[in-house]
Design a protein around this motif. Structure first.
Motif, short mmCIF file in Angstrom:
data_model
loop_
_atom_site.label_atom_id
_atom_site.label_comp_id
_atom_site.label_asym_id
_atom_site.label_seq_id
_atom_site.Cartn_x
_atom_site.Cartn_y
_atom_site.Cartn_z
N GLN A 512 79.70 -0.13 30.52
CA GLN A 512 80.02 -1.55 30.63
C GLN A 512 81.00 -1.77 31.78
O GLN A 512 81.90 -0.96 32.00
CB GLN A 512 80.63 -2.06 29.32
CG GLN A 512 79.63 -2.18 28.18
CD GLN A 512 80.30 -2.68 26.92
OE1 GLN A 512 80.94 -1.90 26.22
NE2 GLN A 512 80.16 -3.96 26.61
N ASP A 513 80.79 -2.90 32.47
CA ASP A 513 81.72 -3.23 33.55
C ASP A 513 82.90 -4.01 32.98
O ASP A 513 83.06 -4.15 31.77
CB ASP A 513 81.00 -4.01 34.67
CG ASP A 513 80.48 -5.37 34.20
OD1 ASP A 513 79.65 -5.95 34.90
OD2 ASP A 513 80.91 -5.87 33.12
N GLY A 514 83.73 -4.52 33.87
CA GLY A 514 84.96 -5.18 33.44
C GLY A 514 84.74 -6.46 32.66
O GLY A 514 85.64 -6.94 31.98
N GLU A 515 83.53 -7.03 32.74
CA GLU A 515 83.21 -8.23 31.98
C GLU A 515 82.53 -7.91 30.66
O GLU A 515 82.30 -8.81 29.85
CB GLU A 515 82.29 -9.15 32.79
CG GLU A 515 82.89 -9.73 34.04
CD GLU A 515 81.89 -10.63 34.75
OE1 GLU A 515 81.14 -10.11 35.60
OE2 GLU A 515 81.82 -11.82 34.41
N GLY A 516 82.20 -6.65 30.44
CA GLY A 516 81.47 -6.30 29.23
C GLY A 516 79.97 -6.25 29.43
O GLY A 516 79.22 -6.06 28.47
N LYS A 517 79.51 -6.43 30.68
CA LYS A 517 78.07 -6.33 30.97
C LYS A 517 77.68 -4.86 31.12
O LYS A 517 78.46 -4.04 31.57
CB LYS A 517 77.72 -7.10 32.24
CG LYS A 517 77.92 -8.59 32.16
CD LYS A 517 77.54 -9.27 33.47
CE LYS A 517 77.70 -10.78 33.38
NZ LYS A 517 77.34 -11.45 34.66
#
Length: 525
Positions: A512-517
């Protein structure tokens, strides 16, 4: 008959507060359907799962009152009495929740029908579990925490906010040891309300559940961990909070404040066993209102207590829904000179309370117009408004500027209802349920449930392996929330998508990236 989850469902049915949905329902649609309903919903046929799902149980004052066995206005009195007369739990040798015990390779959390709530959620979240832990010095603790499904035997757990479970975990991490926990899903409202209470360190919240029951809560010994679970729960997960600490991305999630929370760094939980009753029912606590209504009587009980200790004669207390039953209190008092200010200081001492309004006893604290009229006609701001700086905060307050690595402090009573300039607007993303506006509850009513043996098992037409490759291809084009992947594969069963994402995560192929994607791990620089 002792109070149980099933006795509560029966009480709701007798009170015409529970609707059974017989029509096959996709787990994608549960949250949006519950949001439309004026009653609790029991989904008897969730596609590709053998376990029914019930949700919306505590989503109104009336249903909470039914669960607590008293009119809503008497709940805080019953809770205060339980706190004054706690009853210790008792251990039992046999437990309904141990009808089926799955361990080792049989453990797969994706076999549970854990729905997705909002379009920006990091993944399926267990929301209705009572988490029990024990500390050698401080004893037993119970609380309700969300657990994000990560892999077939791994979840996240949200313990960012300072609380007793976090203290237990920090002590275990310092010793480089895991912290055993049980997660009891599908318990009576007595246990849910008691475990939501923020007790002092060393106080076992389950003794309050006993006080509410008028008899000891029954606990069953763990099968794979030295921590008990609630004996008559529908489903129990046994696990360990791993000693890696707060390092794994978890979230985002639709929070109690009716806004989307950000992605957090949290520990992982390794699930060692899944136990359940025969023909269990999965409880999906619906965000945010089920969470909100449970909090109201807890804060109201605390408000009556501190006002009494301050020598203020209160006549009514409202922990308001506009403050999501966490941050705002309106209290009416029979005052003598100085009582107004004393009442304010007493109520602001309650953890999390941010804004307090004190009115005379001729004001209806449950009528916002009446309260506003009192403010308009009885307040001089330079004399009647108190502001306290650098007070304890709730980190989910979106008006607080981000302070990475530490918990910020807050100002109490200062009110400006606009979004602050130094806070990103993204922190105010509103909750949008998956398929909100696309599914209609009326289309699910009136159909008679078929016996389990006659239900057609939904087939996705995809293997996990082929679906995983398609998901990887989609993620190479752009980062996606879990809900985006569901949108990209609308003909594929929800369970298959969730399982494939979990397997890819377990194999280390996505993160997951920093946005939760989600993204392909090779793309991470």
């Amino acid at each position: 008959m002792a109070a149980s989850f099933r006795s509560y469902l029966a009480d709701l049915t007798r009170s015409d507060e529970l609707i059974e949905i017989a029509k096959p329902t996709d787990a994608r649609d549960i949250a949006a359907l519950v949001a439309q309903a004026e009653k609790a919903l029991l989904f008897k046929n969730v596609r590709s799962y053998s376990i029914p799902v019930v949700s919306g149980l505590l989503q109104s004052r009336n249903r909470l009152a039914i669960g607590m066995g008293v009119p809503y206005g008497k709940i805080e009195e019953k809770l205060r009495n339980a706190m004054d007369h706690p009853i210790k739990p008792e251990r039992v040798k046999s437990a309904p929740v141990k009808d089926v015990i799955l361990t080792r390779n049989e453990v797969n959390v994706f076999d549970l029908p854990v729905p997705i709530f909002s379009i920006m959620d990091g993944g399926p979240m267990i929301t209705g579990g009572v988490v029990i832990a024990e500390d050698p010095e401080h004893g037993m603790n119970a609380g309700m925490y969300r657990l994000m499904l990560k892999e077939r035997n791994v979840t996240g757990i949200d313990i960012v906010t300072p609380n007793n479970l976090r203290r237990f975990t920090e002590r275990a991490v310092a010793k480089k040891q895991p912290l055993p926990i049980s997660i009891s899903i599908g318990t009576h409202p007595y246990e849910c309300v008691a475990s939501t209470f923020k007790a002092n360190l060393g106080v076992n919240e389950l003794t309050f559940a006993g006080g509410l029951r008028g008899e000891p809560l029954q606990l069953a010994d763990g099968e794979t961990i030295p921590v008990p679970c609630i004996a008559d729960a529908e489903i129990v997960l046994e696990g360990e909070i791993l000693p890696d600490g707060w390092v794994y991305p978890e979230g985002p999630f639709c929070e109690f404040n009716r806004l989307m929370g950000g992605i957090h760094k949290n520990p992982h939980v390794r699930i060692k066993a899944i136990m359940h009753r025969k023909e269990p029912i999965y409880y999906a606590l619906h965000m945010p209102w089920e969470n909100i209504w449970m909090s109201a009587p807890i804060y109201e009980a605390a408000a009556w207590r501190v006002l009494h200790e301050a020598g203020v004669q209160a006549t009514a207390v409202n922990v308001t829904p506009g403050g999501y039953c966490h941050w705002h209190i309106v209290a009416a008092i029979k005052k003598v000179p100085g009582d107004g200010k004393n009442a304010i200081m007493a109520l602001l001492s309650i953890a999390d309370i941010k804004h307090v309004t004190i009115v005379d006893d001729d004001i209806d604290v449950f009528d916002p117009t009446d309260v506003e009229w009192a403010i308009a006609t009885r307040v001089q701001a330079d004399k009647d408004v108190l502001i306290v700086s650098n007070a304890r905060s709730k980190p989910l307050d979106p008006s607080l500027a981000p302070t990475p690595g530490r918990i910020p402090t807050t100002a109490k009573m200062g009110i400006d209802a606009t979004i602050p300039d130094d806070v990103p607007r993204s922190r105010y993303n509103r909750i949008v349920y998956f398929n909100q506006g696309k599914v209609n509850l009326n289309n699910y009513l009136g159909e008679v449930a078929k016996p389990a043996k006659e239900r057609a098992e939904a087939k996705s037409g995809e293997t996990v392996e082929t679906l995983s490759e398609k998901i990887l291809a989609a993620l190479k084009d752009s980062h996606c929330f879990f809900a985006d992947l569901l949108d990209q594969f609308p003909q594929v069963e929800y369970r298959a998508v969730a399982t494939a994402v979990g397997q890819l995560h377990q194999e280390g192929r996505i993160t997951q990236d920093g946005e939760g994607k989600y993204q392909v791990k090779e793309q991470v620089s």
